[in-house]
Structures are given as structure tokens and as C-alpha cells.
Design a protein around this motif. Structure first.
Motif, short mmCIF file in Angstrom:
data_model
loop_
_atom_site.label_atom_id
_atom_site.label_comp_id
_atom_site.label_asym_id
_atom_site.label_seq_id
_atom_site.Cartn_x
_atom_site.Cartn_y
_atom_site.Cartn_z
N ILE A 1 7.72 -13.65 -60.94
CA ILE A 1 6.43 -14.35 -60.98
C ILE A 1 5.72 -14.23 -59.63
O ILE A 1 4.53 -13.88 -59.55
N ALA A 2 6.46 -14.54 -58.55
CA ALA A 2 5.83 -14.52 -57.23
C ALA A 2 5.43 -13.09 -56.85
O ALA A 2 4.36 -12.87 -56.28
N GLY A 3 6.29 -12.11 -57.21
CA GLY A 3 5.96 -10.73 -56.89
C GLY A 3 4.71 -10.27 -57.62
O GLY A 3 3.81 -9.65 -57.04
N TYR A 4 4.65 -10.61 -58.90
CA TYR A 4 3.48 -10.24 -59.69
C TYR A 4 2.23 -10.94 -59.15
O TYR A 4 1.17 -10.31 -58.98
N SER A 5 2.37 -12.24 -58.83
CA SER A 5 1.24 -12.97 -58.27
C SER A 5 0.78 -12.32 -56.96
O SER A 5 -0.42 -12.22 -56.69
N PHE A 6 1.77 -11.90 -56.18
CA PHE A 6 1.44 -11.27 -54.90
C PHE A 6 0.61 -10.01 -55.13
O PHE A 6 -0.41 -9.79 -54.47
#
Lengths: 318, 564
Positions: free
Chosen positions: A106-111
Motif C-alpha cells: 500500500i505504502a509503496g503504491y501510494s509513494f
């Protein structure tokens, strides 16, 4: 046999939850307002992904809880013990490991979404030092977006590019004024050309305010004595509402403005016409109007309030 | 852990009436009493009174939002109401009610005679009612209450339209500082008690999860509360003494306040949530007759949540002009907290799995709290995904998420705890039917109130507005209806508790057949809690093993009456 049946039922339920979650993720686009900026599309893709994933987790775990509620009820007065299992290392490592991967995903995609966004984030204008707020139109030319050592900004955004339309946004209790330095036009409506990057230089004359147009899917607090730049690429012609998104006092809810995204020709025409008008006191200042003539209310406190600031003097009052 | 004591206590005949006397002498609740059980009831009753007041504010807010224009209360009052609603619910309901429960339970659960510093305990309590009254008194000031939201961000909060001394914001600051000092005293007490006063054999990994939770929560209070108290003191100086810490036009930095505020006010969410997670971990095993699944990993996850929660505060400030690196760093730390929290949720689910479930009121509230926390959790991770947060920050989406935490999880969990330990506190049983009715109304009302806020936020309805665009009305009407239903839902609870405290039938020491030292002593427990100091030989939650059965058959008639 019963065990196998149970596994089968659970398997079917899980497949159903998966299918439902993917459908829900597709459906989630319709829960959002219109996509009026490039960033809106990116945020909505992220949201759809989040909805799908959350739905799997939510219905998966809540489903197990509901399943237990239905099938594992004790008979009346049966206080015999359940099972003695106090844990299972493999299961515990599994449900610690999987969430780690999920949240990193999730955080990687958001990034990656954030890096791709056209909003360049809060970049302080004119360095970090407090500057006098009285903004001369000429100052906009000296805008220095590289001061925060934000390399990406310097790389991808052509500073001072002719392409970027520049608008100063001046907020005060409880009105918005938009200043177009190129034509020296002031307005209480925000007009923006479609498909062209716009740099908004956000300023406040009193307290914190927030710049928020839901259709643009971004939001930026406005801090007094610290101009902040926000970049948006509107992509959909239409009329939208600007809201103040940071509590700013008594008439907070009334602090809105109309936003018009229009074709390049319409935009140029509007600027031209507005420049020809002589500046007058803005007529439609909702806060001032309501303060002068309060509507009827069931319960009145009559507590003191900060008075609405003087209505701005503008070429174009909407 | 409790088998030996259980057997002992069920052997010893319980006297006709409790020898403690703390139930019979009602007036002692109005005195500077140093018994932790008396202080616990003082906290619970006082905080519940404020809960009703805060709830009334909420219903006026929901009343205003039934229609788009501002037509019920004027805008100053509306701003005052949501400011007071937030402040009251957080500082005068959730925190003190959990301090009350902790006060009652911690010494009993670890086998201590009382809390470490009884005088400090009583002193901390007696700072709480004056602070609450001070806050409420601001309604009678000509300039009214504080109106800058429970965050009180400057420069709005220091923008003073009337009297420099007699203004609501000053009253708010003083009240928060008083409550802060009181809470720090409480934290010193709880941490010392848990570290120093455990009964023989009560090693750290034999402590019930509730004790772990309170330890973690109170350590958070000790570490972070000074930041808020200090920040509010500086705000008070800006407000009344002419300093410029946060004044943007005089060299101050308003964002600095936001950091000081959230540096405490994010961890504090876990000060509230952790004890409730502990409550859930106590109740679910007792009513499913299974041991808590993965006890050790849950205990470690409790500490893990506390540690990670210290590193996430700036996710409240993604739009506050925070630089890009900060936005990204805090996004990663924020979503990471879902991992230890997930461990807890999964453990609860595994605990009820293949159990023998008894659907009594405490269990319904505990499982309801756990289920609704799932929703709060997944929406929380969504908010952690920063690009999405930029859209929904300061909208009703956040308000909905937050209330799924503070009402649907925390307050619902507190109700579960009150029902579960009511027999221990009062020696009497509540009415099961009224309890179930309370649960039903709460569950429906809470979801009706707070779910509609999610679509409203996605559509862009900003929070804290008194009037709104008519396109948002439909969901607002539903939310308001749910809000009024929540107001009604509290009535069966009040009636049940008052009636049962006075006339409920008397119960045995362990009506739920639960493990835990608190169930081995009389109900209500005597002064100094145990006839003799218990010795602990087992890990907690020894359910599922008939040889350690805690089934209390001394009063089977009572159990039957309860279920009728």
C-alpha cells in the motif's frame, strides 16, 4: 467429513468475498466527485486499490467472526470448556508477515502515485524567511521553488515556465481573492484554463485556511506569512466549489468561491473582460452579508465574534 | 494462573453481605477516599456524567446538520459545541473512564492490595471534576466557550474577540493543563503499581492482556503528555501574556504548535484504544471458553503498538505545509502500525473460532467493538495512504473513521467492560434483557451515525461546517437519525445500571466462570482486595482445559435467573 464440508463452505465464501471486493473496487470510482484534475485520476486509482484490499480484509475477518457467531454457540447452560489451543507459531508468523507485505505494498503504491502527481507539494515561496505579506504582482516572478532542495521539483517542473499559469490566492476571514499577475486582474471567482498547469500561490492574511476543491482531489493548508505554492492541472471544463478546509472561525462554512475551469479561449476572454473593468468592492461576501443580517435561529448565543474582514476590491466579482 | 486461588475462594464461604462496606456507604464517594475501588467508581460516574453532556452537544450538532442552512444554533455556538464535544468526550469521558476501569481492575488483576500511591491517586481524581466544571463554566462567559476545535490551532485560537482574561480559550487551556497534570500523576501510579506490586508468581508473561495494555498506555501518557501540556501552556502565554511562540506575524510558528499537539495527540489515541483492546482480550475468552489465541504475541504487539504510535504523529499534518520527505516518511510509519494492531484483531477472531460461545451482553459488546474496529482499522490504513489523505483530510471521512475508533470501538468496549465487571463492582447482576437491548440500539445507532460520514467525506464535505451544500443532505439526515438513536440507546443502560446496583440479585464471586485473580475474591472485593495475598502459578486464560476449570457452581440458581 464435516471438517471437509466446513472447509468447502469457507472456501466458497472466501472466493465470493474476493469477487465482491474486486467489484467494489471498480464501484468505488462512482463514490467520488468528478475527476477534474490529473491528480484526481491518480488518487481515484489508489482509492479503488485501497477499497479492494480493505474489503478483502474486512469481509474476510468479519466473516469469520459472524461464522463463529452462527455456528459455535454453546447450548444453554453448557459451561464446558472450548479447545485448549493457546496459539500456533506458524499461524501467528503468517498473520504478522502478510500484513507487513500488504502495508508495504500500500505504502509503496501510494509513494509511486505521489511521485507521479502534478501537485508539487508544499514548496515555500521566497525561501523560508517570513516576508511582508503585501504581495506585489511583480513578486511572483521571483518565486523560488527550489529552495526546499526538492530535487524532483527542480527536475520535472520547469520553474517559471511560460506554460504555467500563475494565480495568487489570498484568503482572509472569510473571503477568497484571486490575483492574476499577468493581467493584474483581481477576482472573487477562480477561473482556470483547462489542460494547462496552474501554479497557485496560497496566502493568508489572518489565520490558517485551507485550499480544497474536491474535484481536484488535493488540499493544502494556507499559513499566514508563509506563501505556499500548489500546482494543479485541471482537465475537465466545469463549475466547481472551492472550500476553506481548515477551521477559520465563525463564518468558516461560508468561505467558499466558485471555480470555473474553461477552454483556453473562454479563459483568455474572461481575463480580457475582467482587466477592462474598474475594481469595485466585491458584492457577494456571504460572511459580511450574514453578519449584517443574521438569519433566524432557534437558539442564539450572541457570543462575540471576530468581524468579517473588509470585502476585497476586485475587477471581477462573482 | 488462578486455579489454586479459584479453588480456595470457592471453598471459603462468602458472607451474607460484603465486608468491604464500600457499597453500603454511598457518601464515601463524595469524599477524598484513597481506596482504589472507590476512586474507580468516582471516575466512572463522573466521566459518564460528562459523556452525557458531550453526547447532548453531539445531538445539537446533528440537529443543526439535518438541514443544509445554519438554522438551529448560531455559528459561534456551533463552533463552541463541536469544540466542547471533542474536548469533553476525549478528556472528560474516554481518558477518565478508562482510568476508572484501570483503577478498579489493575490491583485486583495483579493481586495487589491497592494502587502504589493511594494519596496521589485520590489527588489525581479530585483535579478532574474542577477541570471539567471550569470547562463547562466557559458557556456562561459573554464571549462563550473556546471555538477553535479540540485542536485549538493558533492563530485562530489566540484570536481573541473580547476579554483578554475572561475568555473561553483561556478556560480551555487551564482545564487541559489541569487534566494533563492529573493524568501524569495517574500514569506514575499505574506504571509503578504494575512494575512493583505484582503478587508472587505474577511474572510479566502471566499478566492479563488488560494489564499489558494499561502499562503500555500509561507509559505513553508519561512520555508524551508533557508535550501537549507544554504546548497548551505556551498557547496560554500567547493568548494572555503577549508572547509570540505561535504568532505568524510576530516571528512565531503556528505549525510548531501542531507538532507539539499531535506529538501527544496521536499516541493518546492508543492510550484510549489499548485498554479497550485489553478489555476485548479479557471478555472474548471468557465467553468462548477458549484461551486467548497467541497470548505472547498479543502482549508483545501491545508494546509494539505503543512504540510505533510514537512515530506517526505528522500524518495529521500531511496538508499542513509539511515537506515532501516528511509526508512520505510518516506515511510509511503510519501504515506499519496496522501490523501489531492486526495481530490483535486476528487473535480475537481465532479466540472465538471453534469456541463455545455464550452471547451475553459483555460478549456482544466486546465482539461488536472488535468487528467495528476492523472498519476503523481499514479506513485508518486508507488515511495513511497519503495521496488519498490529501483529498479526504479535514472532511467527514476522517470524522467517520475517528468515531468508528472512539465510539464504535472504544466506547462500545467500555460498555462491555462495565457489564462484564459490574457483578464484581457491585456484587449484583445487571438485567440481561435490557443489556441486550442497549447493545442492539447502540450497534444500529452507531453504524447509522458514523457510516454516512464516509461517503460524505469522499464527496468532499468539509468537517466543522455549520451549513452545507444541499447535495450532502441525504446522508446527513441518516447520520442525524442515527445520532438521536444513540442518544436513546443510552437510556436502557442508565436504567439497568441504577436499578441493578440497588436491586439486582446478588451473584457469586465468579458469575462468568472466568479466569483472572479479580474473580477469585469476593464481589465486591473487601478492603485490600484479598483475604491473603494470592500466588500465581499459571499463565492467564486457562480456558479450554478442564483440569483448571474456573466454573463456579456455588450459585447456579443465579446463573439461571440471569438467563431467563
Amino acid at each position: 467429513m464435516l471438517r471437509i464440508l466446513e472447509f468447502l463452505v469457507l472456501g466458497v465464501c472466501f472466493a465470493a468475498i474476493l469477487a465482491f471486493s474486486f467489484w467494489l473496487g471498480g464501484e468505488s470510482y462512482s463514490w467520488m466527485p468528478a475527476q477534474a484534475s490529473t491528480d484526481a485520476q491518480r488518487v481515484d486509482n489508489l482509492f479503488s486499490f485501497l477499497v479492494t484490499m480493505s474489503s478483502v480484509i474486512f469481509f474476510g475477518v468479519a466473516g469469520l467472526q459472524i461464522y463463529s457467531l452462527i455456528f459455535y454457540r454453546a447450548r444453554e447452560g453448557d459451561y464446558t470448556e472450548g479447545h485448549p489451543s493457546r496459539g500456533n507459531r506458524k499461524i501467528e508468523i503468517f498473520w504478522m508477515g502478510i500484513p507487513v507485505l500488504l502495508v508495504l505494498w500500500i505504502a509503496g503504491y501510494s509513494f509511486s502515485v505521489y511521485v507521479g502527481m502534478d501537485v508539487i507539494g508544499p514548496t515555500t515561496v521566497l525561501g523560508d524567511l517570513p516576508v511582508p505579506l503585501v504581495a506585489e504582482p511583480a513578486e511572483a516572478d521571483t518565486v523560488n521553488t527550489g529552495s526546499q532542495s526538492d530535487e524532483r521539483v527542480a527536475d520535472t517542473v520547469n520553474i517559471g515556465s511560460q506554460d504555467d499559469e500563475r494565480v495568487e490566492v489570498i484568503s482572509k476571514q472569510w473571503s477568497w481573492t484571486f490575483l492574476y499577475p499577468s493581467k493584474n486582474v483581481t477576482s472573487t471567482e477562480l477561473h482556470l484554463p483547462v489542460n494547462r498547469p496552474v501554479r497557485l500561490i496560497l496566502k493568508s492574511e489572518d489565520v490558517l485556511h485551507g485550499f480544497y476543491v474536491p474535484e481536484f482531489r488535493t488540499k493544502q493548508d494556507i499559513i499566514p506569512n508563509r506563501p505556499i505554492e500548489l500546482r494543479i492541472v485541471p482537465i475537465l471544463v466545469g463549475k466547481y466549489q472551492l472550500h476553506d478546509s481548515e477551521l477559520s472561525g465563525t463564518y468558516f462554512a461560508l468561505m467558499g468561491a466558485n471555480v470555473y475551469v474553461e477552454s483556453a479561449e473562454d479563459y483568455a476572454k474572461w481575463l480580457e473582460q475582467a482587466a477592462a473593468k474598474t475594481p469595485v468592492i466585491a458584492a457577494t461576501n456571504q460572511a459580511a452579508l450574514e453578519h449584517a443580517q443574521p438569519p433566524k435561529r432557534l437558539i442564539r448565543s450572541n457570543w462575540y465574534t471576530v468581524l468579517p474582514a473588509e470585502p476585497p476590491i476586485v475587477n471581477h466579482s462573482g | 494462573m488462578t486455579a489454586d486461588n479459584t479453588i480456595q475462594s470457592t471453598d471459603t464461604k462468602r458472607g451474607e453481605d460484603s465486608q468491604s462496606g464500600y457499597r453500603e456507604n454511598w457518601w464515601q464517594y463524595f469524599t477524598f477516599n484513597k481506596d482504589h475501588k472507590v476512586i474507580a467508581i468516582q471516575y466512572l460516574v463522573t466521566s459518564f456524567t460528562f459523556f452525557l453532556i458531550g453526547g447532548l452537544f453531539a445531538m445539537i450538532i446533528r440537529g443543526e446538520l439535518v438541514t443544509p442552512p445554519s438554522d438551529l444554533v448560531d455559528r459561534q455556538l456551533y463552533n463552541g459545541l463541536f469544540t466542547m464535544h471533542g474536548t469533553v468526550m476525549i478528556f472528560l469521558w474516554i481518558i477518565p473512564s478508562l482510568v476508572g476501569l484501570s483503577n478498579f481492575l489493575i490491583p485486583l488483576m495483579i493481586g495487589a492490595k491497592d494502587i502504589a500511591f493511594p494519596f496521589l491517586n485520590a489527588l489525581a481524581f479530585w483535579m478532574f471534576p474542577p477541570a471539567g466544571i471550569l470547562l463547562m463554566a466557559s458557556f456562561f462567559l459573554p464571549s462563550g466557550t473556546a471555538q477553535a476545535g479540540w485542536w485549538s490551532y493558533p492563530p485562530l485560537s489566540t484570536q481573541n474577540p473580547s476579554d483578554p482574561v475572561l475568555n473561553g480559550q483561556l478556560f480551555w487551556c487551564l482545564s487541559i493543563v489541569l487534566l494533563g497534570v492529573s493524568s501524569i500523576m495517574g500514569a506514575v501510579n499505574f506504571v509503578t503499581t504494575i512494575v512493583r506490586l505484582r503478587a508472587p508468581g505474577m511474572t510479566f508473561f502471566r499478566m492479563p492482556i488488560f494489564v499489558w495494555s494499561v502499562l503500555s498506555a500509561q507509559l505513553l501518557q508519561l512520555f508524551f503528555l508533557p508535550s501537549l501540556t507544554g504546548g497548551v501552556l505556551l498557547l496560554l502565554c500567547d493568548l494572555s501574556l503577549g508572547t509570540n511562540f505561535f504568532e505568524p506575524f510576530r516571528g512565531g510558528d503556528p505549525v510548531l504548535y501542531q507538532h507539539m499537539f499531535w506529538f501527544y495527540s496521536h499516541p493518546t489515541v492508543y492510550v484510549w484504544a489499548l485498554p479497550v483492546f485489553g478489555i476485548i482480550a479479557e471478555i472474548l475468552p471468557a465467553f468462548s471458553r477458549n484461551p486467548l489465541f497467541g497470548y505472547k504475541s498479543v502482549a508483545v504487539a501491545t508494546i509494539g503498538i505503543a512504540v510505533i504510535s510514537a512515530t506517526v504523529w505528522a500524518h495529521h499534518m500531511f496538508t499542513s505545509g509539511t515537506p515532501m520527505w516528511m509526508r512520505i516518511l510518516f506515511m510509511f510509519t503510519s501504515v506499519l502500525i496496522a501490523v501489531p494492531t492486526g495481530v490483535k484483531e486476528f487473535s480475537w477472531t481465532a479466540t472465538v473460532w471453534r469456541g463455545k460461545l455464550h452471547l451475553d451482553t459483555p460478549f456482544l459488546f466486546a465482539l461488536g467493538s472488535a468487528a467495528m474496529f476492523l472498519f476503523a482499522g481499514v479506513t485508518g490504513v486508507m488515511l495513511g495512504a497519503m495521496p488519498f489523505d490529501l483529498h479526504v483530510h479535514n472532511t467527514h471521512f476522517v470524522v467517520g473513521h475517528f468515531h468508528y475508533v472512539v465510539y464504535n470501538t472504544i466506547t462500545v468496549g467500555i460498555f462491555g467492560a462495565i457489564y462484564f465487571w459490574f457483578p464484581k463492582m457491585s456484587g449484583r447482576m445487571y438485567n440481561e434483557g435490557w443489556g441486550k437491548l442497549h447493545f442492539l440500539l447502540t450497534f444500529i445507532g452507531a453504524n447509522l451515525t458514523f457510516f454516512p460520514m464516509m461517503p460524505l467525506g469522499l464527496q468532499g464535505m468539509v468537517r466543522r461546517i455549520a451549513s452545507y451544500d444541499p447535495q450532502y443532505q441525504w446522508w446527513n439526515v441518516i447520520a442525524s437519525f442515527g445520532g438521536f438513536l444513540l442518544g436513546v440507546s443510552i437510556l436502557p443502560f442508565i436504567a439497568n445500571i441504577i436499578y441493578s446496583w440497588a436491586f439486582g440479585y446478588k451473584v457469586s464471586d465468579n458469575p462468568w466462570h472466568a479466569t483472572g485473580l479479580e474473580w477469585t475474591t469476593t464481589s465486591p472485593p473487601p478492603k485490600e482486595n484479598f483475604k491473603e495475598v494470592p500466588t500465581v502459578t499459571l499463565a492467564p486464560y486457562s480456558y479450554g482445559r478442564p483440569q483448571y476449570s474456573t466454573v463456579d457452581s456455588t450459585d447456579e440458581g443465579a446463573v439461571r435467573r440471569h438467563h431467563r
